[in-house]
Structure formats: structure tokens, C-alpha cells
Design an enzyme around this catalytic site. Structure first.
Site, PDB file in Angstrom:
ATOM      1  N   GLU A 152      15.285  -6.025  25.622  1.00 17.80           N
ATOM      2  CA  GLU A 152      15.128  -4.639  24.521  1.00 17.80           C
ATOM      3  C   GLU A 152      16.707  -4.572  24.075  1.00 17.80           C
ATOM      4  O   GLU A 152      17.554  -4.473  24.785  1.00 17.80           O
ATOM      5  CB  GLU A 152      14.784  -3.349  25.237  1.00 17.80           C
ATOM      6  N   GLU A 191      15.725   6.555  15.843  1.00 21.72           N
ATOM      7  CA  GLU A 191      15.279   6.948  17.147  1.00 21.72           C
ATOM      8  C   GLU A 191      15.764   8.182  17.580  1.00 21.72           C
ATOM      9  O   GLU A 191      16.963   8.595  17.076  1.00 21.72           O
ATOM     10  CB  GLU A 191      15.417   5.970  18.174  1.00 21.72           C
TER      11      GLU A 191
END
Length: 357
Positions: free
Chosen positions: A116, A213
Site C-alpha cells: 500500500e 482520506e
């Protein structure tokens, strides 16, 4: 996909409220976890709880809104598969402040190995470079800024393959981009190549998006992403003294808030080029053999007109507007040019100086 620090202050995003007043025929609002394609772009939206939502608009544009009822969420638009050689441009509005735990980042995954990764352009209260138990791998220069690199490990946490143990790679921009109106370019090859020199290898690309986010925070965003930097656009005129095969290629990346704003690139005592801006962040290019001090001058302020200059580049070397101390057009401390500069904005007739070239 995970942020770890709690925040709880509330912000009011005027720009987000204004955006809600303009409906788009093709708009699709997501309130539950989803992936897919929309208007030629891949999208992803994930949350573990709460009221976070994301609205898909035309092209690479999306809007998001969340509040503190959401523990963790992430979403954005981009591509699937991703690419290690892609150049990403983005612009829009990032509606958080320094008290909110949030990122704006290029975000993606690879398999074999399962990785990630984030290229963090702006963040609020929590700097991901301080992740617990991580390893620092130094820094490098890209797109006019320094990026600090850190690797963290996630153990039995959500991934594109369910709960897994995997590494996260972070490149964190320094200085980070500000809040509110925002734009930039990410040359991802610079990140992938630097990571590889440190043994931080990527695998086979899954998705790659320009993501917002949030973690236990509150905010909004209105972001448009595209591949590569646009060029041209608007109306332009170049002076005769700037033509004739000069040795410097200068790119001015700018937009107007209303359209019709006029800016002039000056080098030394030479007017190199004048452009009429659109409301889309655009790269305007000129070639010159002039030398001396360089500046971008805004000349036709009126009504609701303002100019945002992201940066200039000289033969590929980027000089960010927010790093410059000479700005006579930004409204600071109650007057035009009344502060220390360090802003992308020209609210009044004035100029941003970029030093000698």
C-alpha cells in the site's frame, strides 16, 4: 488506508457548501463501499463506519464529505491498473485544517509484493512520517519539493486481499501543500525509482487514485485528477524580444477564478509572454533568451477575479509559488502585499517574484 490519530475539531467548508448548490446531471453519490469506473476513470470508496460520502462527477472530478461519526474512510478517482511511470496532475479544494486528521495523496496498491503506497501532498494534524515502528529511508527532490520516505508495517489489517500483513510506503511532501484551493503535479516515476534504490520495490499494479482520506475527523474535498500536465489553453501573446529560439523554456502553471484574468511573464526588463487565463489550472509555455529577475504579474484585477499560480519551471526545474517571499498581489494582514508572500494567490494587481534565471 489507515490513519492512526484522533482529532475532533469542526470546520466549515464554504466551498463545499457552494458546490452542493450546483447539481451535475451525471453525479452519483456513494455512501457504501464501492469500486468501479465512472466517466473514464476508476474510482474507489471505502469506509469502516459513519456518514462519509463521495460524489462522482464528470471526468476525473469527485467531491467528498465526512464528519466525526466516520472512524476511517478513503476514496478517490484515478486508474486501474496503476503505473510506475504516470505523471498525475490534480486541482480543486481540500477542505480541512491543521486540527483535522486527513491526507490528500496519490494512493495505490500492488500485488506480489502486497504494498500500500502513498505520495502525501497535504495532511492535517498527523504526519504519516511519524508512524510507529517505521523505518526512514531518507529524502529526495521531485516536482519542486522534498519528499521524506518512510516504510511502515501493517499486521492483519484490511487490504485489497482481505486482512493481511503488508508494508506501506510513504513519500511525504515537504513543504506540504496548504488547505483550501490546491493543485499540483506528481511525477510518480521519481518516487518509484527512489523507493527501488532503497529496496522498497513495488509489485504488479492494482488501482492508483488521487485520494482523500480521513480518520475521526471532519472535512470535505472537491478534486479533479488527470494524467500528465496540460499545456497551452487560453489566449496568449509573446513579445518579439522573447522569440527567435531562446535558450530557456519557462512554464507558468496558473488559473483564474473567474476567467479572463491576464498575467504577464517578465524576465529582466523583458515582457516575455502575456496570457489570458481560464478557470482550469493550465501550463502556459514560453521560450526566451532573456535573463535576470523573473516574475509573473497580474494586471487586470476587478470584481471577483483572482489568480492562482501553482509554480513556474525553468528548463524543467520547478519553483513553487508558496516558497517565494516576493508577492505584492496576495492579500495579507489587511492589505495587498502586506505579509511575507509564500502564497500561490494574487488577489490584487501585483506580482510573484521567482528569482534570477
Amino acid at each position: 488506508m489507515k490513519i492512526f490519530q484522533n482529532t475532533k475539531n469542526v470546520i466549515v467548508s464554504i466551498a463545499w457548501a457552494a458546490a452542493l448548490c450546483t447539481s451535475a446531471v451525471s453525479a452519483q453519490t456513494l455512501t457504501s463501499n464501492s469500486t468501479g469506473t465512472n466517466n473514464g476513470f476508476y474510482y474507489t470508496f471505502w469506509k469502516d463506519s459513519g456518514d462519509a460520502s463521495m460524489t462522482l462527477l464528470s471526468g476525473g472530478r469527485y467531491q467528498s464529505s465526512w464528519n466525526s461519526s466516520t472512524n476511517n474512510w478513503v476514496g478517490g478517482k484515478g486508474w486501474n491498473p496503476g503505473s510506475s511511470s504516470r505523471v498525475i496532475s490534480y486541482s480543486g479544494y481540500y477542505g480541512v485544517d491543521s486540527s483535522q486528521n486527513s491526507y490528500l495523496a496519490l494512493y495505490g496498491w500492488t500485488r506480489s509484493p502486497l504494498i500500500e503506497y502513498y505520495v502525501i501532498e497535504s495532511y492535517g494534524s498527523y504526519n504519516p512520517a511519524s508512524c510507529s515502528g517505521g523505518t526512514d529511508y531518507g529524502s529526495f527532490q521531485s516536482d519542486g519539493a522534498t519528499y521524506n520516505v518512510r516504510r511502515c508495517q501493517r499486521v492483519n489489517q484490511p487490504s485489497i486481499d482481505g486482512n493481511q500483513t503488508f508494508y506501506q510506503y510513504f513519500s511525504v511532501r515537504n513543504p506540504k501543500k496548504g488547505f483550501g484551493n490546491i493543485s499540483g503535479t506528481i511525477t510518480f516515476a521519481n518516487h518509484a525509482n527512489f523507493w527501488a534504490t532503497k529496496g522498497l520495490n513495488l509489485g504488479n499494479h492494482n488501482y492508483q487514485v488521487l485520494a482523500t482520506e480521513g480518520y475521526q475527523s471532519r472535512g470535505s474535498s472537491d478534486i479533479t485528477v488527470s494524467q500528465g500536465g496540460s499545456s497551452g489553453g487560453g489566449n496568449s501573446s509573446s513579445s518579439s524580444s522573447a522569440s527567435g529560439g531562446g535558450s530557456k523554456i519557462i512554464v507558468v502553471r496558473a488559473r483564474g477564478t473567474a476567467g479572463g484574468e491576464s498575467i504577464t511573464l517578465r524576465v529582466g526588463n523583458t515582457n516575455v509572454a502575456t496570457w489570458t487565463l481560464t478557470t482550469t489550472m493550465t501550463n502556459y509555455t514560453a521560450t526566451t533568451s532573456a535573463s535576470g529577475g523573473s516574475l509573473v504579474q497580474y494586471t487586470n484585477d476587478s470584481g471577483n477575479r483572482d489568480v492562482q499560480v501553482d509554480y513556474i519551471s525553468v528548463n524543467g526545474s520547478i519553483r513553487q509559488s508558496e516558497d517565494q517571499t516576493y508577492n505584492t498581489g496576495v492579500y495579507q494582514n489587511g492589505s495587498c502585499g502586506g505579509g511575507n508572500g509564500r502564497s500561490e494567490w494574487l488577489h490584487c494587481n501585483g506580482a510573484i517574484g521567482y528569482g534570477d534565471i
